[in-house]
Scaffold this active site. Structure first.
Site, PDB file in Angstrom:
ATOM      1  N   CYS A  60      34.746  41.288  27.407  1.00 35.71           N
ATOM      2  CA  CYS A  60      36.570  41.277  26.891  1.00 35.71           C
ATOM      3  C   CYS A  60      36.174  41.833  25.172  1.00 35.71           C
ATOM      4  N   CYS A  65      38.742  44.566  26.425  1.00 39.65           N
ATOM      5  CA  CYS A  65      39.856  44.172  25.495  1.00 39.65           C
ATOM      6  C   CYS A  65      40.496  44.536  24.601  1.00 39.65           C
ATOM      7  N   LYS A  68      39.650  47.503  22.685  1.00 38.80           N
ATOM      8  CA  LYS A  68      40.518  48.634  23.136  1.00 38.80           C
ATOM      9  C   LYS A  68      42.746  48.497  22.822  1.00 38.80           C
ATOM     10  N   TYR A 194      42.034  52.318  35.229  1.00 43.45           N
ATOM     11  CA  TYR A 194      42.693  51.861  33.870  1.00 43.45           C
ATOM     12  C   TYR A 194      41.861  52.451  32.505  1.00 43.45           C
ATOM     13  N   GLU A 198      43.555  54.474  29.809  1.00 43.08           N
ATOM     14  CA  GLU A 198      44.302  54.344  29.078  1.00 43.08           C
ATOM     15  C   GLU A 198      43.139  54.918  27.505  1.00 43.08           C
ATOM     16  N   HIS A 453      70.478  42.594  23.602  1.00 42.84           N
ATOM     17  CA  HIS A 453      71.090  44.368  23.020  1.00 42.84           C
ATOM     18  C   HIS A 453      70.361  44.583  21.729  1.00 42.84           C
ATOM     19  N   GLU A 458      66.138  44.953  27.966  1.00 39.01           N
ATOM     20  CA  GLU A 458      67.902  44.329  28.857  1.00 39.01           C
ATOM     21  C   GLU A 458      67.843  44.947  30.374  1.00 39.01           C
TER      22      GLU A 458
HETATM   23  P1  FAD Z   1      31.702  38.932  30.623  1.00 34.67           P
HETATM   24  O1  FAD Z   1      33.298  39.226  29.731  1.00 34.67           O
HETATM   25  O2  FAD Z   1      31.583  41.091  31.043  1.00 34.67           O
HETATM   26  O3  FAD Z   1      30.943  38.855  30.646  1.00 34.67           O
HETATM   27  C1  FAD Z   1      29.799  38.144  30.539  1.00 34.67           C
HETATM   28  C2  FAD Z   1      28.748  38.018  29.773  1.00 34.67           C
HETATM   29  O4  FAD Z   1      27.556  37.807  30.421  1.00 34.67           O
HETATM   30  C3  FAD Z   1      28.243  39.240  28.880  1.00 34.67           C
HETATM   31  O5  FAD Z   1      28.629  38.823  27.832  1.00 34.67           O
HETATM   32  C4  FAD Z   1      26.420  39.220  29.095  1.00 34.67           C
HETATM   33  O6  FAD Z   1      25.995  40.137  27.861  1.00 34.67           O
HETATM   34  C5  FAD Z   1      25.994  38.312  30.106  1.00 34.67           C
HETATM   35  N1  FAD Z   1      24.989  38.400  30.813  1.00 34.67           N
HETATM   36  C6  FAD Z   1      25.171  39.162  32.026  1.00 34.67           C
HETATM   37  N2  FAD Z   1      23.598  38.919  32.561  1.00 34.67           N
HETATM   38  C7  FAD Z   1      23.303  37.774  32.504  1.00 34.67           C
HETATM   39  C8  FAD Z   1      21.862  36.444  32.407  1.00 34.67           C
HETATM   40  N3  FAD Z   1      21.247  37.082  33.181  1.00 34.67           N
HETATM   41  N4  FAD Z   1      21.321  36.206  31.027  1.00 34.67           N
HETATM   42  C9  FAD Z   1      22.229  36.163  30.288  1.00 34.67           C
HETATM   43  N5  FAD Z   1      23.830  36.749  30.114  1.00 34.67           N
HETATM   44  C10 FAD Z   1      24.243  37.398  30.826  1.00 34.67           C
HETATM   45  N6  FAD Z   1      41.257  42.967  31.007  1.00 34.67           N
HETATM   46  C11 FAD Z   1      41.871  42.183  31.024  1.00 34.67           C
HETATM   47  O7  FAD Z   1      42.655  41.570  31.228  1.00 34.67           O
HETATM   48  N7  FAD Z   1      42.711  42.916  30.252  1.00 34.67           N
HETATM   49  C12 FAD Z   1      42.379  43.774  29.179  1.00 34.67           C
HETATM   50  O8  FAD Z   1      43.443  44.811  28.108  1.00 34.67           O
HETATM   51  C13 FAD Z   1      41.332  44.166  29.800  1.00 34.67           C
HETATM   52  N8  FAD Z   1      40.848  45.816  28.752  1.00 34.67           N
HETATM   53  C14 FAD Z   1      39.160  46.106  29.487  1.00 34.67           C
HETATM   54  C15 FAD Z   1      38.835  47.329  28.646  1.00 34.67           C
HETATM   55  C16 FAD Z   1      37.076  47.139  29.090  1.00 34.67           C
HETATM   56  C17 FAD Z   1      37.058  48.900  28.635  1.00 34.67           C
HETATM   57  C18 FAD Z   1      36.740  46.950  30.006  1.00 34.67           C
HETATM   58  C19 FAD Z   1      35.359  47.363  30.046  1.00 34.67           C
HETATM   59  C20 FAD Z   1      37.398  45.887  30.157  1.00 34.67           C
HETATM   60  C21 FAD Z   1      38.583  45.965  30.414  1.00 34.67           C
HETATM   61  N9  FAD Z   1      38.701  44.029  30.807  1.00 34.67           N
HETATM   62  C22 FAD Z   1      40.207  44.247  30.297  1.00 34.67           C
HETATM   63  C23 FAD Z   1      38.873  43.271  31.769  1.00 34.67           C
HETATM   64  C24 FAD Z   1      37.545  42.061  31.029  1.00 34.67           C
HETATM   65  O9  FAD Z   1      37.023  42.779  30.184  1.00 34.67           O
HETATM   66  C25 FAD Z   1      36.968  41.690  31.764  1.00 34.67           C
HETATM   67  O10 FAD Z   1      37.585  40.823  33.080  1.00 34.67           O
HETATM   68  C26 FAD Z   1      36.223  40.025  31.837  1.00 34.67           C
HETATM   69  O11 FAD Z   1      35.210  40.070  30.313  1.00 34.67           O
HETATM   70  C27 FAD Z   1      35.452  39.205  32.677  1.00 34.67           C
HETATM   71  O12 FAD Z   1      35.315  38.360  32.213  1.00 34.67           O
HETATM   72  P2  FAD Z   1      33.535  38.088  32.702  1.00 34.67           P
HETATM   73  O13 FAD Z   1      34.021  36.110  31.937  1.00 34.67           O
HETATM   74  O14 FAD Z   1      33.433  37.878  34.178  1.00 34.67           O
HETATM   75  O15 FAD Z   1      32.647  38.240  31.796  1.00 34.67           O
HETATM   76  P1  NDP Z   2      39.681  51.305  38.495  1.00 29.68           P
HETATM   77  O1  NDP Z   2      38.925  50.319  39.574  1.00 29.68           O
HETATM   78  O2  NDP Z   2      40.264  51.165  37.541  1.00 29.68           O
HETATM   79  O3  NDP Z   2      39.557  52.563  38.494  1.00 29.68           O
HETATM   80  C1  NDP Z   2      38.128  53.845  38.413  1.00 29.68           C
HETATM   81  C2  NDP Z   2      38.759  55.227  38.538  1.00 29.68           C
HETATM   82  O4  NDP Z   2      37.512  55.739  38.832  1.00 29.68           O
HETATM   83  C3  NDP Z   2      39.505  55.517  39.686  1.00 29.68           C
HETATM   84  O5  NDP Z   2      40.307  56.016  39.669  1.00 29.68           O
HETATM   85  C4  NDP Z   2      38.525  55.674  41.276  1.00 29.68           C
HETATM   86  O6  NDP Z   2      39.565  56.751  41.803  1.00 29.68           O
HETATM   87  C5  NDP Z   2      37.139  56.918  40.707  1.00 29.68           C
HETATM   88  N1  NDP Z   2      36.580  56.832  40.895  1.00 29.68           N
HETATM   89  C6  NDP Z   2      35.442  55.497  41.472  1.00 29.68           C
HETATM   90  N2  NDP Z   2      34.707  56.277  42.221  1.00 29.68           N
HETATM   91  C7  NDP Z   2      34.291  57.507  41.942  1.00 29.68           C
HETATM   92  C8  NDP Z   2      33.658  58.960  42.083  1.00 29.68           C
HETATM   93  N3  NDP Z   2      32.550  58.769  42.673  1.00 29.68           N
HETATM   94  N4  NDP Z   2      33.937  59.735  41.767  1.00 29.68           N
HETATM   95  C9  NDP Z   2      35.160  60.236  40.860  1.00 29.68           C
HETATM   96  N5  NDP Z   2      35.476  59.071  40.421  1.00 29.68           N
HETATM   97  C10 NDP Z   2      35.579  57.957  41.217  1.00 29.68           C
HETATM   98  O7  NDP Z   2      38.410  50.522  37.462  1.00 29.68           O
HETATM   99  P2  NDP Z   2      37.786  51.119  35.624  1.00 29.68           P
HETATM  100  O8  NDP Z   2      36.424  51.876  35.206  1.00 29.68           O
HETATM  101  O9  NDP Z   2      38.750  51.957  34.998  1.00 29.68           O
HETATM  102  O10 NDP Z   2      38.416  49.980  35.754  1.00 29.68           O
HETATM  103  C11 NDP Z   2      37.136  48.589  35.703  1.00 29.68           C
HETATM  104  C12 NDP Z   2      38.697  47.598  35.695  1.00 29.68           C
HETATM  105  O11 NDP Z   2      38.570  46.689  34.358  1.00 29.68           O
HETATM  106  C13 NDP Z   2      39.693  47.638  36.242  1.00 29.68           C
HETATM  107  O12 NDP Z   2      40.080  47.689  38.153  1.00 29.68           O
HETATM  108  C14 NDP Z   2      40.727  45.993  35.424  1.00 29.68           C
HETATM  109  O13 NDP Z   2      40.902  45.415  36.597  1.00 29.68           O
HETATM  110  C15 NDP Z   2      39.429  45.850  34.588  1.00 29.68           C
HETATM  111  N6  NDP Z   2      40.466  46.719  33.075  1.00 29.68           N
HETATM  112  C16 NDP Z   2      41.360  45.807  32.988  1.00 29.68           C
HETATM  113  C17 NDP Z   2      42.283  46.444  31.419  1.00 29.68           C
HETATM  114  C18 NDP Z   2      43.600  46.161  31.594  1.00 29.68           C
HETATM  115  O14 NDP Z   2      43.801  45.146  31.414  1.00 29.68           O
HETATM  116  N7  NDP Z   2      44.626  46.595  30.676  1.00 29.68           N
HETATM  117  C19 NDP Z   2      42.073  47.930  31.226  1.00 29.68           C
HETATM  118  C20 NDP Z   2      40.506  48.434  31.116  1.00 29.68           C
HETATM  119  C21 NDP Z   2      39.806  47.334  32.447  1.00 29.68           C
HETATM  120  P3  NDP Z   2      40.715  56.161  43.302  1.00 29.68           P
HETATM  121  O15 NDP Z   2      41.909  55.982  41.988  1.00 29.68           O
HETATM  122  O16 NDP Z   2      40.416  57.992  43.511  1.00 29.68           O
HETATM  123  O17 NDP Z   2      39.278  55.517  44.063  1.00 29.68           O
END
Ligand code: FAD
Ligand code: NDP
Length: 471
Positions: A60, A65, A68, A194, A198, A453, A458
Site C-alpha cells: 500500500c 494505494c 497510485k 482495479y 486506474e 446543495h 445530494e
Molecule cells: P502487503 O501490504 O503487501 O505487505 C506484505 C509485506 O510482506 C511486504 O512488505 C513484503 O515485502 C513482505 N514480505 C513478503 N514475504 C516476506 C517474507 N517471507 N519475509 C519478509 N517479508 C516478507 N487497497 C486499497 O484499499 N486502496 C487502494 O487504493 C489500493 N490501491 C492499490 C494499488 C495497487 C497498484 C496495488 C498493487 C494494490 C492496491 N491496494 C489498494 C491493495 C492493498 O495494497 C493491499 O490490499 C494491502 O497492501 C494488503 O496488505 P497486506 O498486509 O496483506 O500485504
Molecule cells: P483484479 O482481480 O481486480 O482484475 C484482474 C483483471 O485481469 C480482470 O479484468 C481479469 O479479467 C483480468 N485477467 C485475469 N487473468 C487474466 C489472463 N490470464 N489474461 C488476461 N486477463 C486476465 O486484479 P488487479 O490486478 O487489478 O488488482 C488486484 C487487487 O488489488 C484488486 O482486486 C483489489 O482488491 C486490489 N486493488 C485495490 C485498489 C483500490 O482499492 N482502489 C486499487 C488496485 C488494486 P476478467 O474480468 O475477465 O476476470
C-alpha cells in the site's frame, strides 16, 4: 539489520526457563496488516518481532494505494488545466515533468517508511530486516538467525500474476510503473480490474496514448453493470482506447526498442510500455509453508478459518496472502481482530458485509453493498433508483464528463442494499453512506434526509422515481 527496542532477541531467548519462546508473536511482513498487528500486539505488552524483506509499509505504502493516489492527483491536474479556461483563467500550455513527479513521490514514500519504523520501535516491536522462512510450527529463520515464537503471523501480502505468453519478458507490472525511467508515450494496459483501470486513467491523464485490452466483455467484473458500462464510456470519452473481448497473442521487441503487441484477432498495437494488471496472487514462494504443511487454495492463497487460523494452530494469516478482499482497510481490520483474539478480550471481529470500495479512475467509482444483479438474487423484489447527469462544474469546464448515482433497494424492507457512484470524489462520498447502509438505512430515511446543495452527493437523497422494471 535488526532494530530492537528491548528486549533484544537474544535477551528474550534467555528469558525464564518456562518460556521457551523468543517472542509471543512473530509477524512475517511489515505491510498494512503486519505493521498494524505488530504494533497493536506490542501495545498490549507482549513480545513482538516483525520481519520485512523490503520497505516498511508493504504494498500500500510503497507500490500501491499511496503512490497510485499521488499519481492520480497528478493526472487530475491535466483536467483542471483543461477546465480552467472555462472559469476565466488564461493558462500557458502546461508542461508535465515525469522526473519531478517521481522524485516527489519517492520523497513522500521514504517519509512514510520512516514513520512506520518509528511507530514500530515506539511500540516496542523488534524489527528484523530480511526474508523470513517458516521452519516449524513455532520457528522462523531470518537470514541465519532462528527465532522461536508462540504465534507466527503470515502477513506477506500478494504479488502480481502475469500469465504465460510469447513475449512475457517484455511486459511489466504495476510494481515497476511508478519508477519507469522514461514516461511511456504509448502505454498498453492488459486487464480490466482495479489496477488496469486506474493506471489506464492515470497515464491517459498524464498525457500517454493508452490502449486497454480486456479479455472479457466489460471492465471491472463484479461491479454493478451500470457502473461498468458508465465507466467504460467515460474513460473512452477521456481518450482511453478500450478493446473488450480482446487477448494478447504475442509481444515482440522492435528494432527501435519499442514493443509490438499482436492481439488474438491479428490487430497490432505499438507501445513503449506494456503493463499487465491481471490479478495478484499470494506472496508465499520461499516462505517455507511446505515445511509445516500449510493448506493453500488452488490459487496458492493460505487457507484460514473465521479467526485467521491456518491449518497449523500456532500459525495465522491475514490480508492479501489469504486472498479474501485485497484491500488495505480489510487487512488492518483483520490484524486488529486477530490481535484481540490472541492477546485481548476477543470482542473485535471483521464484518465483511458492506465493505465499501473505490476505484480511482477518472472519474472515480465508489460503491458499497449489493450490485443490482446480486440484490435480484437475494431479494424477491428490488427497486432501482438511478440518475445520470452532468455535474455543475462541467457546465463551464468545457468537458462533457457525466456522473452516475444508483441506489438498489429491497422493496419488502425498504432497505437500501446497494449504493453506487461514478463521479468526482466518489470514494469520499461513499464512505459516509457506507455507515448508513450498515445501519440498515431505508429508502424512506434517505428521502427524509435534507441534501447539501449544490453537490453530487445530494443526488443520493433526492432520487424519487424508480427506474421502470423493463429498463
Ligand atoms: P502487503 O501490504 O503487501 O505487505 C506484505 C509485506 O510482506 C511486504 O512488505 C513484503 O515485502 C513482505 N514480505 C513478503 N514475504 C516476506 C517474507 N517471507 N519475509 C519478509 N517479508 C516478507 N487497497 C486499497 O484499499 N486502496 C487502494 O487504493 C489500493 N490501491 C492499490 C494499488 C495497487 C497498484 C496495488 C498493487 C494494490 C492496491 N491496494 C489498494 C491493495 C492493498 O495494497 C493491499 O490490499 C494491502 O497492501 C494488503 O496488505 P497486506 O498486509 O496483506 O500485504
Ligand atoms: P483484479 O482481480 O481486480 O482484475 C484482474 C483483471 O485481469 C480482470 O479484468 C481479469 O479479467 C483480468 N485477467 C485475469 N487473468 C487474466 C489472463 N490470464 N489474461 C488476461 N486477463 C486476465 O486484479 P488487479 O490486478 O487489478 O488488482 C488486484 C487487487 O488489488 C484488486 O482486486 C483489489 O482488491 C486490489 N486493488 C485495490 C485498489 C483500490 O482499492 N482502489 C486499487 C488496485 C488494486 P476478467 O474480468 O475477465 O476476470
Amino acid at each position: 539489520m535488526t532494530t530492537t527496542p528491548s528486549p533484544s532477541p537474544s535477551a528474550a531467548r534467555s528469558a525464564p526457563a518456562d518460556d521457551a519462546f523468543d517472542f509471543d508473536l512473530f509477524v512475517i511482513g511489515a505491510g498494512s496488516g503486519g505493521v498494524r498487528a505488530a504494533r497493536t500486539a506490542a501495545q498490549r505488552g507482549v513480545r513482538v518481532a516483525v520481519a520485512e524483506a523490503a520497505a516498511l509499509g508493504g504494498t500500500c505504502v510503497n507500490l500501491g494505494c499511496i503512490p497510485k493516489k499521488l499519481y492520480s492527483y497528478a493526472a487530475g491536474y491535466a483536467e483542471a488545466f483543461e477546465e480552467a479556461r472555462g472559469f476565466g483563467w488564461r493558462v500557458e500550455a502546461p508542461v508535465f515533468d515525469w522526473e519531478a513527479l517521481k522524485a516527489g513521490r519517492a520523497k513522500e514514500i521514504s517519509r512514510l517508511n520512516g514513520i512506520y519504523g518509528q511507530l514500530l520501535l515506539g511500540a516496542g516491536v523488534t524489527v528484523l530486516e530480511g526474508w523470513a522462512q517458516i521452519c516449524g510450527p513455532h520457528e522462523v529463520m531470518v537470514g541465519t538467525q532462528r527465532y522461536r515464537a508462540r504465534h507466527i503471523l503470515i502477513a506477506c501480502g500478494g504479488t502480481p500474476f502475469v500469465p504465460d505468453f510469447a513475449g512475457r519478458e517484455f511486459v511489466i507490472t504495476s510494481d515497476e510503473m511508478f519508477d519507469l525511467p522514461a514516461f511511456p508515450r504509448r502505454l498498453l494496459v492488459v486487464g480490466g480490474g482495479y489496477i488496469a483501470c486506474e493506471f489506464a486513467s492515470i497515464f491517459n491523464g498524464l498525457g500517454a496514448e493508452v490502449t486497454q485490452v480486456q479479455r472479457s466483455g466489460g471492465l471491472l467484473s463484479g461491479f454493478d453493470q451500470d457502473v461498468r458500462h458508465f465507466i467504460a464510456s467515460e474513460m473512452g470519452k477521456a481518450g482511453v482506447d478500450i478493446r473488450l473481448n480482446a487477448q494478447v497473442a504475442v509481444v515482440s521487441r522492435e528494432d527501435d526498442g519499442s514493443l509490438l503487441v499482436t492481439l488474438g484477432d491479428g490487430r497490432q498495437v505499438a507501445a513503449d510500455t506494456v503493463l499487465y494488471a491481471t490479478g495478484r496472487i499470494a506472496n508465499t514462494a520461499g516462505l517455507g509453508i511446505e515445511n509445516v504443511g500449510l493448506k493453500t487454495t488452488d490459487k496458492g492463497a493460505i487457507v484460514v478459518d473465521a479467526h485467521y487460523r491456518t491449518s497449523v494452530p500456532s500459525i495465522h494469516a491475514i490480508g492479501d496472502v489469504s486472498s479474501r478482499l485485497q484491500l488495505t482497510p480489510v487487512a488492518l481490520g483483520e490484524a486488529m481482530a486477530l490481535v484481540d483474539r490472541l492477546f485481548g478480550d476477543r470482542k473485535r471481529t471483521v464484518d465483511y458485509d458492506c465493505v465499501p470500495t473505490a476505484v480511482f479512475t477518472h472519474p472515480n467509482i465508489g460503491t458499497v453493498g449489493d450490485t443490482e444483479a446480486e440484490a435480484r438474487e437475494k431479494y424477491e423484489e428490488v427497486e432501482i433508483f438511478r440518475a445520470d447527469f452532468r455535474a455543475l462544474r462541467h457546465t463551464l469546464s468545457g468537458r462533457d464528463e457525466r456522473s452516475l448515482v444508483k441506489l438498489v433497494v429491497d422493496k419488502a424492507s425498504d432497505r437500501v442494499v446497494g449504493l453506487h457512484v461514478v463521479g468526482a470524489d466518489a470514494g469520499e462520498i461513499v464512505q459516509g453512506f457506507a455507515v448508513a447502509l450498515r445501519a440498515g438505512a431505508t429508502k424512506a430515511l434517505f428521502d427524509s434526509t435534507i441534501g447539501i446543495h449544490p453537490t453530487l452527493a445530494e443526488e443520493l437523497v433526492t432520487l424519487r422515481t424508480p427506474v421502470p422494471k423493463d429498463d
